[in-house]
Motif scaffolding. Structure first.
Motif, PDB file in Angstrom:
ATOM      1  N   VAL A   1      13.305   0.601  -2.229  1.00 57.94           N
ATOM      2  CA  VAL A   1      12.327   0.499  -3.315  1.00 57.94           C
ATOM      3  C   VAL A   1      11.948   1.920  -3.744  1.00 57.94           C
ATOM      4  CG1 VAL A   1      10.106  -0.427  -4.049  1.00 57.94           C
ATOM      5  CG2 VAL A   1      11.451  -1.638  -2.312  1.00 57.94           C
ATOM      6  N   SER A   2      12.407   2.332  -4.913  1.00 59.12           N
ATOM      7  CA  SER A   2      12.156   3.691  -5.411  1.00 59.12           C
ATOM      8  C   SER A   2      10.956   3.684  -6.333  1.00 59.12           C
ATOM      9  CB  SER A   2      13.385   4.220  -6.159  1.00 59.12           C
ATOM     10  OG  SER A   2      14.506   4.290  -5.307  1.00 59.12           O
ATOM     11  N   CYS A   3      10.030   4.595  -6.092  1.00 56.51           N
ATOM     12  CA  CYS A   3       8.799   4.678  -6.872  1.00 56.51           C
ATOM     13  C   CYS A   3       8.712   6.038  -7.551  1.00 56.51           C
ATOM     14  CB  CYS A   3       7.568   4.491  -5.978  1.00 56.51           C
ATOM     15  SG  CYS A   3       7.604   2.978  -4.990  1.00 56.51           S
ATOM     16  N   SER A   4       8.484   6.025  -8.854  1.00 52.56           N
ATOM     17  CA  SER A   4       8.273   7.268  -9.586  1.00 52.56           C
ATOM     18  C   SER A   4       6.790   7.626  -9.565  1.00 52.56           C
ATOM     19  CB  SER A   4       8.748   7.132 -11.030  1.00 52.56           C
ATOM     20  OG  SER A   4      10.111   6.790 -11.088  1.00 52.56           O
ATOM     21  N   GLU A   5       6.495   8.838  -9.964  1.00 54.59           N
ATOM     22  CA  GLU A   5       5.108   9.282 -10.075  1.00 54.59           C
ATOM     23  C   GLU A   5       4.465   8.601 -11.280  1.00 54.59           C
ATOM     24  OE1 GLU A   5       2.804  13.578 -10.767  1.00 54.59           O
ATOM     25  OE2 GLU A   5       4.930  13.488 -10.246  1.00 54.59           O
ATOM     26  N   SER A   6       3.450   7.810 -11.056  1.00 52.98           N
ATOM     27  CA  SER A   6       2.803   7.083 -12.147  1.00 52.98           C
ATOM     28  C   SER A   6       1.923   8.017 -12.981  1.00 52.98           C
ATOM     29  CB  SER A   6       1.946   5.941 -11.599  1.00 52.98           C
ATOM     30  OG  SER A   6       1.196   5.324 -12.634  1.00 52.98           O
ATOM     31  N   PRO A   7       1.936   7.864 -14.316  1.00 50.79           N
ATOM     32  CA  PRO A   7       1.054   8.696 -15.153  1.00 50.79           C
ATOM     33  C   PRO A   7      -0.385   8.196 -15.165  1.00 50.79           C
ATOM     34  CG  PRO A   7       2.324   7.222 -16.539  1.00 50.79           C
ATOM     35  CD  PRO A   7       2.806   6.994 -15.125  1.00 50.79           C
ATOM     36  N   ARG A   8      -0.610   7.005 -14.592  1.00 57.16           N
ATOM     37  CA  ARG A   8      -1.946   6.427 -14.557  1.00 57.16           C
ATOM     38  C   ARG A   8      -2.303   6.006 -13.138  1.00 57.16           C
ATOM     39  NH1 ARG A   8       0.756   4.378 -18.856  1.00 57.16           N
ATOM     40  NH2 ARG A   8       1.475   2.617 -17.590  1.00 57.16           N
ATOM     41  N   PRO A   9      -3.572   5.981 -12.782  1.00 55.94           N
ATOM     42  CA  PRO A   9      -3.963   5.539 -11.444  1.00 55.94           C
ATOM     43  C   PRO A   9      -3.539   4.086 -11.215  1.00 55.94           C
ATOM     44  CG  PRO A   9      -5.806   6.600 -12.562  1.00 55.94           C
ATOM     45  CD  PRO A   9      -4.741   6.406 -13.577  1.00 55.94           C
ATOM     46  N   VAL A  10      -3.066   3.796 -10.018  1.00 50.85           N
ATOM     47  CA  VAL A  10      -2.642   2.442  -9.665  1.00 50.85           C
ATOM     48  C   VAL A  10      -3.533   1.945  -8.526  1.00 50.85           C
ATOM     49  CG1 VAL A  10      -0.784   1.025  -8.731  1.00 50.85           C
ATOM     50  CG2 VAL A  10      -0.260   2.836 -10.383  1.00 50.85           C
ATOM     51  N   PHE A  11      -4.156   0.796  -8.734  1.00 50.94           N
ATOM     52  CA  PHE A  11      -5.034   0.202  -7.721  1.00 50.94           C
ATOM     53  C   PHE A  11      -4.359  -1.033  -7.127  1.00 50.94           C
ATOM     54  CE2 PHE A  11      -7.794   2.659 -10.416  1.00 50.94           C
ATOM     55  CZ  PHE A  11      -8.717   3.217  -9.538  1.00 50.94           C
TER      56      PHE A  11
ATOM     57  N   LYS B   1       0.834  -1.203   0.000  1.00 55.91           N
ATOM     58  CA  LYS B   1       0.000   0.000   0.000  1.00 55.91           C
ATOM     59  C   LYS B   1       0.872   1.258   0.000  1.00 55.91           C
ATOM     60  CE  LYS B   1      -0.844   0.564   4.994  1.00 55.91           C
ATOM     61  NZ  LYS B   1      -1.846   0.458   6.081  1.00 55.91           N
ATOM     62  N   THR B   2       2.059   1.174   0.606  1.00 54.65           N
ATOM     63  CA  THR B   2       2.983   2.307   0.565  1.00 54.65           C
ATOM     64  C   THR B   2       3.476   2.532  -0.864  1.00 54.65           C
ATOM     65  OG1 THR B   2       3.717   1.936   2.834  1.00 54.65           O
ATOM     66  CG2 THR B   2       5.171   3.213   1.413  1.00 54.65           C
ATOM     67  N   ILE B   3       3.843   1.450  -1.556  1.00 57.81           N
ATOM     68  CA  ILE B   3       4.279   1.565  -2.954  1.00 57.81           C
ATOM     69  C   ILE B   3       3.167   2.148  -3.813  1.00 57.81           C
ATOM     70  CG2 ILE B   3       4.990   0.236  -4.980  1.00 57.81           C
ATOM     71  CD1 ILE B   3       6.379  -1.725  -3.052  1.00 57.81           C
ATOM     72  N   ALA B   4       1.942   1.650  -3.632  1.00 51.19           N
ATOM     73  CA  ALA B   4       0.803   2.171  -4.403  1.00 51.19           C
ATOM     74  C   ALA B   4       0.590   3.652  -4.124  1.00 51.19           C
ATOM     75  CB  ALA B   4      -0.463   1.378  -4.061  1.00 51.19           C
ATOM     76  N   ALA B   5       0.706   4.046  -2.866  1.00 49.74           N
ATOM     77  CA  ALA B   5       0.507   5.452  -2.501  1.00 49.74           C
ATOM     78  C   ALA B   5       1.570   6.340  -3.134  1.00 49.74           C
ATOM     79  CB  ALA B   5       0.525   5.604  -0.984  1.00 49.74           C
ATOM     80  N   PHE B   6       2.831   5.898  -3.134  1.00 46.67           N
ATOM     81  CA  PHE B   6       3.886   6.674  -3.788  1.00 46.67           C
ATOM     82  C   PHE B   6       3.597   6.823  -5.281  1.00 46.67           C
ATOM     83  CE2 PHE B   6       7.163   5.292  -0.397  1.00 46.67           C
ATOM     84  CZ  PHE B   6       6.997   6.484   0.297  1.00 46.67           C
ATOM     85  N   LEU B   7       3.183   5.739  -5.930  1.00 46.52           N
ATOM     86  CA  LEU B   7       2.898   5.784  -7.369  1.00 46.52           C
ATOM     87  C   LEU B   7       1.757   6.740  -7.676  1.00 46.52           C
ATOM     88  CD1 LEU B   7       3.124   1.951  -8.141  1.00 46.52           C
ATOM     89  CD2 LEU B   7       4.736   3.698  -8.894  1.00 46.52           C
ATOM     90  N   ASN B   8       0.752   6.779  -6.829  1.00 47.60           N
ATOM     91  CA  ASN B   8      -0.410   7.639  -7.061  1.00 47.60           C
ATOM     92  C   ASN B   8      -0.187   9.074  -6.613  1.00 47.60           C
ATOM     93  OD1 ASN B   8      -2.186   5.767  -8.245  1.00 47.60           O
ATOM     94  ND2 ASN B   8      -2.676   4.892  -6.247  1.00 47.60           N
ATOM     95  N   SER B   9       0.921   9.334  -5.949  1.00 49.08           N
ATOM     96  CA  SER B   9       1.217  10.691  -5.477  1.00 49.08           C
ATOM     97  C   SER B   9       2.416  11.217  -6.257  1.00 49.08           C
ATOM     98  CB  SER B   9       1.447  10.677  -3.964  1.00 49.08           C
ATOM     99  OG  SER B   9       0.299  10.151  -3.292  1.00 49.08           O
ATOM    100  N   SER B  10       3.443  11.653  -5.593  1.00 49.13           N
ATOM    101  CA  SER B  10       4.583  12.255  -6.306  1.00 49.13           C
ATOM    102  C   SER B  10       5.849  11.423  -6.172  1.00 49.13           C
ATOM    103  CB  SER B  10       4.831  13.667  -5.779  1.00 49.13           C
ATOM    104  OG  SER B  10       4.973  13.677  -4.376  1.00 49.13           O
TER     105      SER B  10
ATOM    106  N   VAL C   1      -3.119   6.911  -1.453  1.00 41.26           N
ATOM    107  CA  VAL C   1      -2.326   8.108  -1.745  1.00 41.26           C
ATOM    108  C   VAL C   1      -1.516   8.452  -0.493  1.00 41.26           C
ATOM    109  CG1 VAL C   1      -3.972   9.044  -3.418  1.00 41.26           C
ATOM    110  CG2 VAL C   1      -4.141   9.702  -1.001  1.00 41.26           C
ATOM    111  N   ARG C   2      -0.507   9.296  -0.677  1.00 42.71           N
ATOM    112  CA  ARG C   2       0.269   9.776   0.463  1.00 42.71           C
ATOM    113  C   ARG C   2      -0.386  11.040   1.013  1.00 42.71           C
ATOM    114  NH1 ARG C   2       3.587   6.626   3.138  1.00 42.71           N
ATOM    115  NH2 ARG C   2       5.090   8.296   3.640  1.00 42.71           N
TER     116      ARG C   2
ATOM    117  N   ILE D   1      -8.488  11.359  -8.810  1.00 42.35           N
ATOM    118  CA  ILE D   1      -8.006  10.924 -10.128  1.00 42.35           C
ATOM    119  C   ILE D   1      -8.276  11.991 -11.180  1.00 42.35           C
ATOM    120  CG2 ILE D   1      -8.428   9.268 -11.982  1.00 42.35           C
ATOM    121  CD1 ILE D   1      -8.869   7.154  -9.751  1.00 42.35           C
ATOM    122  N   LYS D   2      -9.421  12.626 -11.094  1.00 41.34           N
ATOM    123  CA  LYS D   2      -9.754  13.679 -12.045  1.00 41.34           C
ATOM    124  C   LYS D   2      -8.791  14.851 -11.916  1.00 41.34           C
ATOM    125  CE  LYS D   2     -13.585  16.635 -13.549  1.00 41.34           C
ATOM    126  NZ  LYS D   2     -14.994  17.020 -13.304  1.00 41.34           N
TER     127      LYS D   2
END
Length: 408
Positions: free
Chosen positions: A361-371, A289-298, A383-384, A401-402
């Motif tokens: 574990v480095s996570c970039s900002e994802s251009p698409r929503p990650v579930f 969930k931390t990885i997902a939150a990083f991807l969905n944030s910055s 999200v963070r 998301i919008k």
């Protein structure tokens, strides 16, 4: 900006006892403040020399950023912060959200009948400013500072603290661009935090001053702004890469020393529950969930093998025979619960600290929503918010998301 070298001078990077230095005419090149243009980062100095020797006299170069970094950001913190706050207090972009500011905003009563027909289409609307305000709003919401959108004092305090937390090589370009382009501090801040691309930055600055130009000069101004934004981003990227190459382990130590925050979180283990002594799917879910939150944030970094207090547990506690088996298990979890589309925005590496191994574990900002797929089969959206991860409900997730992701 004045430079302490002659364009005709032959520049060279020379190895010294503890670092490298740029030499011109047999002497070490210095900043206007008298500091040597020297660093243990060879790659940075080579970048500066290439940049200076190929630039036109009035062009912005990496040396300008280096001067500001050495003479102001690193040696006179109060002056650097005062300059940043001043640029923010007269910021024409911030003034659109906080009308009480003294910033002079560009006229917005646009009439299509009076526009120069040769102006680029992007200038028919000041969408560049709308984009910038949207990115600033997203940044504040992700960091748990919604109230800063209603009060300028709170807003400036939040942005100033983020400026303080940046490495010097990012703060320097922000100050240079804010004063060189006259677009305030917010646009360079968003550029150097990755919230605006170079073209988006140029569009936003030009949107503040479009009425000064006809079609040809507007296009020329746009290209100049975009090129200088690229210079700023490239300088920061070269500094970041050079620092990483100098000592990857020291970066992990630095993250641990700073503690958990919006972009960093610690997990003692990947699967072992330290209280029960057994493997626990809930422990794995906490990392995912931390990885997902990083991807969905910055973006951000998850350090597995680090306890909450910053001491080292090590991934050895999870009981895998080696790092390869640990990594295989980690990546199977990521792909099965977050999907293959998330994998390109996640990377992992291992660092040895205090005789134990930490997985970064480095996570970039994802251009698409990650579930994130839960054990029950439901899809969760994380999200963070400040230094923690938060699951959004359906309505909140749709609104986020919008706002956060581009609608193609």
């Amino acid at each position: 900006m004045e430079r302490s070298c002659n364009k005709a001078a032959v520049l060279d990077v020379v190895k010294r006892d503890m670092d490298y230095a740029v030499y011109a005419h047999g002497a070490v090149l210095t900043t206007p403040g008298g500091a040597p243009v020297a660093s243990p980062k060879l790659r940075l100095l080579e970048h500066i020399v290439r940049d200076v020797t190929t630039a036109a006299p009035e062009e912005l170069t990496a040396l300008d950023f280096f001067h500001c970094e050495r003479d102001v950001v690193e040696t006179d913190t109060r002056t650097a912060e005062a300059r940043f706050l001043h640029a923010l207090s007269v910021d024409p972009v911030a003034a659109r959200r906080f009308p009480g500011l003294g910033a002079s905003a560009a006229p917005v009563n646009i009439s299509l009948d009076t526009l120069d027909p040769d102006l680029p289409p992007m200038l028919f609307l000041y969408g560049g400013l709308s984009e910038a305000l949207g990115r600033a709003t997203s940044y504040l919401m992700e960091n748990g500072h919604e109230s800063a959108l209603r009060d300028f004092s709170h807003f400036s305090a939040v942005v100033l603290q983020a400026f303080r937390d940046m490495p010097a090589y990012r703060r320097s370009p922000i100050l240079i661009l804010a004063e060189r382009h006259g677009g305030g501090a917010l646009l360079p801040f968003l550029l150097l935090t990755g919230r605006l691309s170079e073209s988006e930055y140029a569009n936003a600055v030009l949107s503040l001053e479009w009425y000064h130009y006809d079609g040809a000069t507007a296009s020329q101004r746009f290209r100049s702004l975009r090129d200088e934004a690229r210079q700023a981003r490239e300088y920061a990227e070269v500094c970041r890469a050079a620092s990483r190459e100098e000592s990857a382990g020291s970066r992990v130590q630095e993250l641990i020393a700073r503690g958990e925050c919006h972009h960093v979180e610690f997990k003692s283990t990947l699967r072992l529950n330290l209280h029960s002594g057994k493997n626990d799917p809930n422990i794995s879910h906490a990392s995912l969930k931390t990885i997902a939150a990083f991807l969905n944030s910055s973006g951000g970094t998850l350090l597995i093998g680090v306890r909450d207090d910053g001491s080292i547990e090590g991934i050895e506690t999870d009981g895998f025979p080696n790092e390869d088996r640990f990594g295989l298990h980690l990546w199977q979890l990521v792909e099965s619960t977050l999907g293959g589309c998330a994998c390109p925005f996640v990377s992992s590496r291992y660092e040895s600290l205090d005789g134990r191994v930490v997985c970064s574990v480095s996570c970039s900002e994802s251009p698409r929503p990650v579930f994130l797929q839960s054990r029950k089969g439901d899809e969760e959206f994380w999200v963070r918010v400040g230094p923690s991860s938060r699951q959004l409900g359906v309505r909140e997730a749709l609104d986020y998301i919008k706002l956060r992701f581009r609608q193609d």
